[in-house]
Every structure is written in C-alpha cells, then in structure tokens.
Write a protein that holds these residues in place. Structure first.
Motif: not given
Ligand SMILES: C[N+](C)(C)CCCC[C@H](N)C(=O)O
Ligand SMILES: O=C(O)CCC(=O)C(=O)O
Length: 413
Positions: A138-164
């Motif tokens: 997808t637009q996130y790539g195929a196999f992904w390996d991520f941590t929290s980032e400074v300029k995230p393209v999505d809140t998944a790439y942060t350390n924030l809570e993600l609701p269900l």
C-alpha cells in the motif's frame, strides 16, 4: 459446463465456448448414465458432453439451499490469557501444509492468531506473511518496520494512543489480514495493543438499539488516508462510485441489515473525512449518537482486550472484523508487519484445504521416492537462497543525474 477441451481451456479451465452463440432452445437428444458420469448429446452440432458424477454432485442446479456459513467464534469478555491461547507455533505454520491449514482456519474462525517462537527478526516475520500469500503493498510500503517518527504520515508512526480502529477503511477493498510483530517493547512504558471483535460488538448493538445498528449500516461515510496525500494524492473512498461505505457492510444489502449477514466492518474515526454526504440533518444527528454508542461498546470491557506484544510472538488478525489500537507509550518501540489481501487469504485457505483433502484420499500416499524428490528439491531451493544471500550486493556506481537528462529531481550534493 462441459469439461471438454472445446468448452474449457485445457490448462486454465477458462470457458472457450461462446455462450451467446448457443441455441437458446438447445435440447439434450441423448442422455446416458456411464461409469464416468452423465454423457449427453446436444441438438446443436450433435456436441457430446460428459459431466463427471463428482462435478454434478457439486453443481446441483436451482439449489435453493443457502451456502453453509463458516463457523465463527465470537469474543465477549475476553480474558487476555484465553486470547493468548489462540495460537499456532511458527514452525507448525512454516513446515507443513497441515500446520498452515490449522493456522488459516484459526484466523478464519476466531479472527486472529498469535504465532509463538517466531524468530524476532523482520526477515522471519516477512517469511511468515509470505507463507500465507504475497504481501499486499500500500502507500505505506509492503513489509513495514516502524517506530515513532518526527514527521509522521500517520499517527500510527507516533507514540500517541490509537483508539480501536480497522485499517484502510478508505480502500474499496480494505486490507484483509494485518500482522504486528513487536520487535522492541516501549523502553519507557506503555504501547500495549488493544483488540475488539467488531462482529460480536455489532450483534450486541443490534440487540440494544436496532435503529443505531441500521443507521451505521446505511449511511455511507467518507474516509481518507489522512497523512499520505503527499504520496499519491489522498486515498479517499468517497471519490469512488460508492461515495464512501457504511460502518457495517452486509452480504445481502437488499434486505434489512442484520448481524447474521455482516461481512465487513470499517471503523476508523480518526480517518473519517468531513466530506460525508449526510442524508439529512436529523439522520446526521442520529448517526453521531449511534457512532458514540458504537465506539463506547467496542471499547467496553465486554469487548476490548489488551495484550503486550512481545518479540517472538506476532499476532495476525482479520482486519475486516477485529479492531485494533494501542495505548500511548514513552521511549523507543519497534513494530514490523504487513497486510494480506482478503481474497488471497481466503483463496490460500481453499487451496490448502483441497490439497489436504486430496492427500487424505486412499492411494494418494506419496511413495518414498516422491517424498525423497520433494525433499531434494526443497534442499536445493534452500541452498540457492543461501547462495543468493551470501552474494555481495552489486552496488551501482553513483551516477548523478545530469542537467541535460531533464530530470527534475535536484542533483545530489
Ligand atoms: C500499518 N501501518 C503502520 C503500515 C500503517 C498504519 C496506517 C493506518 C491508517 N490510519 C489506515 O488506517 O490506513
Ligand atoms: O503501533 C501499534 O501497535 C498499532 C499501530 C496501528 O494501529 C496501525 O498501524 O494501524
């Protein structure tokens, strides 16, 4: 459909006869019951057909009997320990078709599966996904390996809570399975994963407020990949003919929505887009009331359960059914994983079941010679892979784009 080479392609099984040149009043001029099956001679061109008995047994015409629904285990008041017990060991999945079959069936029935004793590496995790099918890029790539980032393209790439939520609600065909393998637990706390069985929760919503169930099944909601507009232009599901999709999708849309026909839940309130076309102001108000009750029900202790994902034990789950989330975290945390398309997941399950059924037929036992050959081929393949990995990577000389190449990217300094 007659199974001869004039009617079906010998190798692909695709139809070769032009259905629309058949005489609409075609008749069977001769019918014979033979050991192989039903032999028919047709009035048009005296064409001979043979329908094997086994094929006929699976193609009963005008059979009103509804197809059997796949058994499903719904989850209420999930104790994390009971959820952790839904597991298939890595080696079991990787080393036999029977093991893979158990794994796929477990995901299909329970909605998820933990895979203990997976080597805590991205490579082994990627192989695990590819054991099922090719990874869905997808637009996130195929196999992904991520941590929290400074300029995230999505809140998944942060350390924030993600609701269900479920992922890729903005795709016409949202990701079928999703796998998470935590390679590093948050170094300063938090980062627990949350899960909830949206099918079980939807059945409960239907019981307590069928009108709320109905409006979440009928109002089409726009959603978009909030952060990825720079990649391809924003992925947005109301750009499609559908104008968005309701939260609950059913297999029989022409009858009143009911949980027994629920096939797909799209729920991601953070990605919901403001361009939803509300049928009326009143319906919009009711939708928001229903959505609030829905989110609270989904996150209630009746349905939400929590797990601290550990290195070595990834979880894979049905993204059309199981909502997932995360508690906020501090410090460093690393997750890898990927998506598998729903069609690929279901097709692989059908193929493995058919192969296991064929192997179970009397006389299908492989001779020791065949087994030795298969083992030899497998070893040769592993050898080839090993050699490939040991090859030094060929590094292309750095060729800076020349001005006259008309490339619009800046010359690397
Ligand atoms: C899973 N991975 C980290 C690659 C991407 C997550 C993106 C989630 C996005 N809000 C969506 O629902 O599509
Ligand atoms: O970081 C996690 O545990 C989950 C991230 C997530 O929900 C997602 O990528 O959709």
């Amino acid at each position: 459909m007659h199974l001869c080479s004039n009617c079906l392609h010998t190798h692909t099984g695709q139809r070769q006869v032009n259905t629309f040149e058949l005489d609409p009043d075609i008749q069977a001029t001769d019918v014979n019951s033979t050991a192989e099956g039903l032999r028919i001679i047709w009035s048009q061109g005296q064409h001979q057909s043979l329908y094997p008995w086994e094929w006929l047994s699976k193609h009963i015409p005008f059979n009103a009997a509804p197809t059997a629904k796949h058994p499903r285990q719904d989850w209420y008041h999930v104790k994390p320990a009971s959820a952790q017990n839904v597991q298939t060991d890595y080696d079991t999945v990787m080393n036999s078709d029977a093991g893979l079959g158990v794994f796929l069936e477990q995901i299909r029935t329970t909605g998820f599966s933990f895979v203990p004793n997976t080597p805590a590496t991205p490579e082994a995790t990627e192989k695990l996904l590819q054991r099922i099918a090719f990874i869905r890029p997808t637009q996130y790539g195929a196999f992904w390996d991520f941590t929290s980032e400074v300029k995230p393209v999505d809140t998944a790439y942060t350390n924030l809570e993600l609701p269900l939520h479920t992922d890729t609600t903005y795709f016409n065909d949202p990701a079928g399975l999703q796998l998470f393998h935590c390679l590093q637990v948050a170094t300063e706390g938090g980062g627990q994963s949350t899960f909830s069985d949206t099918f079980a929760a939807a059945a409960q919503l239907y019981k307590i407020n069928p009108d709320y169930y109905n409006i979440l099944s009928s109002v089409r909601i726009a959603s978009h990949a909030s952060g990825s507009s720079s990649t391809f232009g924003s992925f947005m599901n109301n750009a499609s003919h559908a104008g968005g999709f309701p939260v609950f999708t059913h297999s029989v849309p022409h009858i009143r929505p009911h949980p027994k026909n629920l096939t797909h839940v799209r729920w991601n309130n953070d990605d919901r887009h403001s361009s939803t076309q509300w049928p009326s102001h009143e319906r919009m108000i009711v939708w928001y009331r229903a959505a609030k009750v829905w989110q609270e029900l989904l996150a209630s202790k009746e349905f939400q359960w929590q797990a601290q994902l550990q290195p070595g034990t990834p979880i894979i789950f049905d993204n059309w059914r199981i909502a997932h989330g995360r508690t906020a975290f501090d410090g460093q945390r690393r997750i890898c994983g990927g998506y598998i398309g729903m069609d690929e997941f279901l097709a692989r399950g059908r193929m493995i079941s058919a192969r296991l059924r064929a192997d179970a037929q009397p006389g299908s036992e492989k001779t020791s010679e065949e087994e030795k050959n298969e083992e030899k081929v497998k070893k040769e393949q592993e050898e080839e892979e090993k050699i490939e990995k040991e090859q030094p990577e060929t590094v292309e000389p750095d060729v800076l784009p020349q001005k006259d190449e008309g490339l619009d990217r800046p010359i690397a300094s």
